[in-house]
Each structure stands twice: as structure tokens, then as C-alpha cells.
Design an enzyme around this catalytic site. Structure first.
Site, PDB file in Angstrom:
ATOM      1  N   TYR A   1      -7.711   0.909  -2.437  1.00  0.00           N
ATOM      2  CA  TYR A   1      -6.737   1.729  -1.707  1.00  0.00           C
ATOM      3  C   TYR A   1      -5.390   1.696  -2.417  1.00  0.00           C
ATOM      4  CZ  TYR A   1      -3.386   3.078   1.900  1.00  0.00           C
ATOM      5  OH  TYR A   1      -2.355   3.684   2.580  1.00  0.00           O
TER       6      TYR A   1
ATOM      7  N   SER B   1       2.267   3.633  -0.457  1.00  0.00           N
ATOM      8  CA  SER B   1       2.011   2.488   0.416  1.00  0.00           C
ATOM      9  C   SER B   1       2.625   1.209  -0.152  1.00  0.00           C
ATOM     10  CB  SER B   1       0.493   2.296   0.572  1.00  0.00           C
ATOM     11  OG  SER B   1       0.192   1.058   1.180  1.00  0.00           O
TER      12      SER B   1
END
Length: 374
Positions: free
Chosen positions: A168, A143
């Protein structure tokens, strides 16, 4: 080529399955179909792939697509190490495309354990499957969030990513380190893809563009964080899966065991312009609720994709207006279908209740009548 796609009922996983199966690959999709957002959308994606909802609901039961001969699905959770090991043992995959993860920067602050379970333990089980059953290439989702508060733009894969600002992001950075270690120790190739703000039809309803479209269409206010002073490298889903498919099909035999790529649109778009485009396409003005920056968020993302261009001739081609038009067209169609179903069910329920009330009332007078309310 025999390919495992994890997260097959998710946004990117669904589109990746479609792309790969249309290229003639033998594809096996898995997903735990959790309730991070409404599972109905996930089952609707699976329906588009040719899977019956009732059959797909059952855990650890293989389902054959009714649309595509080379596509199968099973509801499996990545944390179920026994089921994952057995799947790898039986199927002997050549390539694994790991797109399953607990998504969402903001949700990771509220529910951190879900991220450790799915993104760390689940990813470990995938790595173990690759190690033990001779998988040649693991392609996995990282990501852009790993860049944290990186001030230098565009973001390059050589930039320091040691300071994530959300759990995350930390789990995604951990995935990169784990993949590097396993590739080094056990000899299979790994390719991590740092996705930059993916949007398009069948998208996640927790993403900003989906929330904006839903709120604007209902004349409800939209939440605009950092007072709108934000920029994103918005990347259309077709461009993303085009890149994923190129990497899966590529020859990695003579390449180093570990590689990381940015995969984005190679340009930034201001959040305000993005909202304006959605307003224009919906022909409605947004009611904006200006808010401060949220914890774990960043003001700007911008992908340097030169390595992906050089190695795979990857070129994103979808402009923001064109991509958002495709999304809005899908959004309106999907919303209208379910609005119609909701109204129909409401009328059926009202009919049932009224008939029940009238039957009870009339029956109590020892007279028998039939009423057709609608």
C-alpha cells in the site's frame, strides 16, 4: 469551479463532496463501490448525498442528487480507461480530487493485485485524463505510510521515503512519482496529501477506532497490536476536508508544478489513551487481546504540517475527545437504526415462516383457518 471527486462513496470522498458542494462548487463524484468493506455503508453515504441506491448501483449511469443541484454521481471504476477518458472529455473538469484507492496496509499483504489495479493503473488513468483534457490542478491522496519505519519525528515531507514496508505504501509513493512526472511533462499542477490516520463519523469499519467501538459495545475483545505501545497522529475528518478544500480553492498558477504536504493533527496520541477515551464515551471497559506488531505496521506517526500552515493557513482544531464523541454519537445512531431494521426483518421472516408452516399443516387436514401469529 467544476471538480471531479473520485472515491465519492468513501469516507474522505463523501465528506469532501459535502464540503465542496456547500461551498458552491459544481461537483461530479465517481466510485466503483467495491466490497473491501460492506457496500451498505457506501450506499448509505451516497444516500446522504441525495443519491438513490438503485440508480447508483448501475455502472456508467449518471445520477443527479435530489438534495444538491450541483452534485452528480456515476458508478465508474478507475481501471476502466475508456469510461474515465470519456468522462474527462465530456465534463471538462477544472480540478480533479483523486481520493479513490484500494485502502488498508494489512489487506495489501493479502490481496496485492487489488492495489496495483486501483492505485497504479487507476491513478494512471486519472493522470491521462488530466493530461489530455486541460485539467489545471490535480489534488490526490497520498499517505503517512510512505514514511515507513522513519525514526525521526515529526515526519517532514523532506524526509527520505524510499523504503516503504507495505505494498500500500509503495503504491502511494508511486503515485507521488507518477504525479511529479506528469506535471513536469505536461504542465498541470499536482498536489499530494499525506493523510495521517483520519477518523470520524461515517468512517471506515476496518479502521481501529471503528473496530474498537464495535467490539467494546458488544463486550467482545479488541485486538491491541504491539502490546499497545503505539502512537498515532489521529486527525478528525472535518479538519482533513477543511485542508483539502483550502488547497482546491487556492491559487496555484504561479506555483511549482509539484507539491507534497502532510495533513494531520500535528500531535501524537498514544493508542492506550485513545482506547481509554472510547471506553469512557461508551461507558464500557474493553477486553484487550494484546498482540505483537503486524507486518507492514509502524509504532509511531507524527505529522509536521508547517508547510500547510504557511501556504494555506491550515490549522486543525478538533481535540481527540471531541472528535471521538462525534464519532461515537454517529456510531450509536447508525448502529441503532440497523439493529432495529435487523430485528424487524427477523420478526417479519419469522412471521412468514410460521404462517407458512401453520397454513401447510392446517391445509393438509382439509380445514381452512387464518392465523395471526404476531
Amino acid at each position: 469551479m467544476k471538480i471531479l471527486v473520485t472515491g465519492a462513496a468513501g469516507f474522505i470522498g463523501f465528506h469532501t463532496c459535502l464540503k465542496l458542494i456547500n461551498q458552491g462548487h459544481d461537483v461530479y463524484g465517481i466510485d466503483n463501490i467495491n466490497d473491501y468493506y460492506d457496500p451498505k455503508l457506501k450506499f448509505d453515504r451516497l444516500k446522504e448525498l441525495g443519491f438513490d441506491k438503485i440508480e447508483a448501483t448501475v455502472f456508467k449511469t449518471e445520477v443527479q442528487s435530489t438534495k444538491y443541484g450541483g452534485l452528480r454521481f456515476s458508478r465508474i471504476d478507475l481501471v476502466d480507461d475508456i469510461s474515465i477518458d470519456n468522462l474527462f472529455k465530456v465534463e471538462k473538469f477544472e480540478v480533479v480530487c483523486n481520493l479513490a484507492a484500494q485502502a488498508g496496509v494489512r489487506y495489501s499483504i493479502e490481496n496485492p493485485k487489488a492495489y496495483i489495479d486501483s492505485n497504479i493503473t487507476g491513478f494512471l488513468n486519472v493522470l491521462e485524463g488530466c493530461r489530455n483534457y486541460d485539467v489545471k490542478h490535480l489534488v490526490y491522496a497520498s499517505s503517512s505510510s510512505v514514511y515507513g519505519e522513519n525514526k525521526k519525528v515529526p515526519f517532514e515531507t523532506t524526509d527520505n521515503v524510499d523504503h516503504p514496508i507495505s505494498l500500500y505504501a509503495a503504491t502511494k509513493k508511486s503515485n507521488e512519482l507518477m504525479a511529479h512526472t506528469y506535471g513536469h511533462l505536461y504542465g498541470f499542477k499536482t498536489t499530494g496529501l499525506r493523510f495521517f490516520t483520519v477518523y470520524g463519523p461515517w468512517g471506515r469499519p476496518d479502521m481501529a477506532y471503528y473496530l474498537f467501538a464495535e467490539a467494546i459495545s458488544k463486550n467482545a475483545p479488541i485486538k491491541v497490536f504491539n502490546n499497545g505501545e503505539m502512537e498515532r497522529d489521529f486527525t478528525y475528518i472535518d479538519d482533513i476536508v477543511k485542508g483539502v478544500a483550502k488547497i482546491i480553492a487556492g491559487n496555484v498558477a504561479d506555483r511549482e508544478h509539484y507539491k507534497i504536504y502532510n495533513i494531520g493533527n500535528n500531535k501524537t496520541e498514544s493508542l492506550q489513551n485513545f482506547i481509554t477515551t472510547i471506553e469512557d464515551l461508551l461507558n464500557k471497559k474493553a477486553v484487550k487481546q494484546m498482540l505483537k506488531m503486524q507486518p507492514g505496521d509502524v509504532p509511531k506517526t507524527f505529522a509536521d504540517i508547517n508547510d500547510l500552515i504557511k501556504d494555506y493557513k491550515y490549522v486543525p482544531t478538533t481535540e481527540i475527545k471531541s472528535g471521538l464523541l462525534s464519532f461515537i454519537n454517529w456510531f450509536n445512531d447508525y448502529k441503532n437504526v440497523w439493529d432495529f431494521i435487523d430485528v424487524s426483518l427477523s420478526l417479519i421472516w419469522k412471521n412468514f415462516m410460521l404462517n407458512t408452516v401453520f397454513d401447510h399443516y392446517v391445509g393438509s387436514t382439509n380445514r381452512i383457518y387464518k392465523f395471526d401469529i404476531f
